[in-house]
Design a protein around this motif. Sequence first.
Motif, PDB file in Angstrom:
ATOM      1  N   GLU A  11     -15.847 -12.771  34.273  1.00  0.00           N
ATOM      2  CA  GLU A  11     -14.432 -12.014  33.730  1.00  0.00           C
ATOM      3  C   GLU A  11     -13.148 -11.417  33.441  1.00  0.00           C
ATOM      4  O   GLU A  11     -13.220 -10.082  32.862  1.00  0.00           O
ATOM      5  N   GLU A  12     -12.657 -12.518  33.297  1.00  0.00           N
ATOM      6  CA  GLU A  12     -11.223 -12.718  32.806  1.00  0.00           C
ATOM      7  C   GLU A  12     -10.913 -13.226  31.662  1.00  0.00           C
ATOM      8  O   GLU A  12     -10.137 -11.995  30.465  1.00  0.00           O
ATOM      9  N   GLU A  13     -11.736 -13.710  31.364  1.00  0.00           N
ATOM     10  CA  GLU A  13     -11.238 -14.928  29.554  1.00  0.00           C
ATOM     11  C   GLU A  13     -12.540 -15.206  29.827  1.00  0.00           C
ATOM     12  O   GLU A  13     -12.969 -16.276  30.171  1.00  0.00           O
ATOM     13  N   ALA A  14     -13.200 -15.597  28.151  1.00  0.00           N
ATOM     14  CA  ALA A  14     -13.954 -16.351  27.843  1.00  0.00           C
ATOM     15  C   ALA A  14     -14.076 -17.578  27.980  1.00  0.00           C
ATOM     16  O   ALA A  14     -12.746 -18.068  26.477  1.00  0.00           O
ATOM     17  N   THR A  15     -14.559 -18.910  27.719  1.00  0.00           N
ATOM     18  CA  THR A  15     -14.153 -19.790  28.200  1.00  0.00           C
ATOM     19  C   THR A  15     -15.044 -19.917  26.704  1.00  0.00           C
ATOM     20  O   THR A  15     -15.415 -19.489  26.050  1.00  0.00           O
TER      21      THR A  15
END
Length: 299
Positions: free
Chosen positions: A243-247
């Motif tokens: 949701e927040e940031e792509a790993t």
Amino acid sequence: MRRRTFLATAATALGVSLAGCAEPAASLYVSAVDDGELAERASRRVGNRTKPVVRDLVANGSATVPEDEPRPNTDKVTEFEGRYYEFSSEVATSETRNSYTVGLDYDPPDTEGERVELSKLPRIDRELLTELLEFKDETQTGEGPDAGTRRVYSTADEEASELVPNPAFEFVDVDDETYGISVDGPEETEFETYRYTAEEVAGSAGEYASQIRDEYLFTLSGLSDAERSLFETAVEDGSVRQEEEATEEFQSLAGKIHTHEAFELTEDRSSGWYSGQWLLEYEGTAYWVRLTLNDWDGE
């Protein structure tokens, strides 16, 4: 906020804005596919409204369709009765016609004036007003027209209509209810008729799936342990969303998929976003993959 309804018809587009639907930073959807499922995902089905013209089109190889009638899509291979076709179109004729915007007030404040019963109007007017009445239960009423449509008229349609160019009545009665009528126009517009042609590309789902495999299938290999774990989680669960940031492992896995030819791909390098669909093989199984990345470095 009061809601009004505008019905899209010929030469009119209906836009819908959806607020508050935040996209995740990254998402990966994975589905194993056999030939039938692959052919279905890589083609478009014919809707009921376009079925008559598509039947005529595939039977004769071509068909002429005016812009105010349902027309086949040309952006994707279409499946019809078990066979697969590519449709193309070109403008056959173009002519200037008049368009009018017809409005319907569901609760006019004053109903004194000339009126007519819906059943006594010509068919072209009855059909238009009936379409507008369909929105009554889902539209909040207020001052002025509550629903409207912009309609392009041929000369014959104008002559048959009692609504345009200048109605001799202000209200229409339907089942003991009275509705206000408004008409704006005419406005000149170009009205086009299209010539469609059809080319059969496959005679069965298996044949079409084979073509898709030959053109788009690649083997996903050389994964790190983290990338492998991520992809296998998507296989098992059907999807992975971040949701927040792509790993880091998501971005690197996405990069390995993105380097291959996509079946469909939309990308915007300036905003660092892309979304597409790929066909890949992983450990002997074919998968249809839908990948979206909102944290892309543009490479």
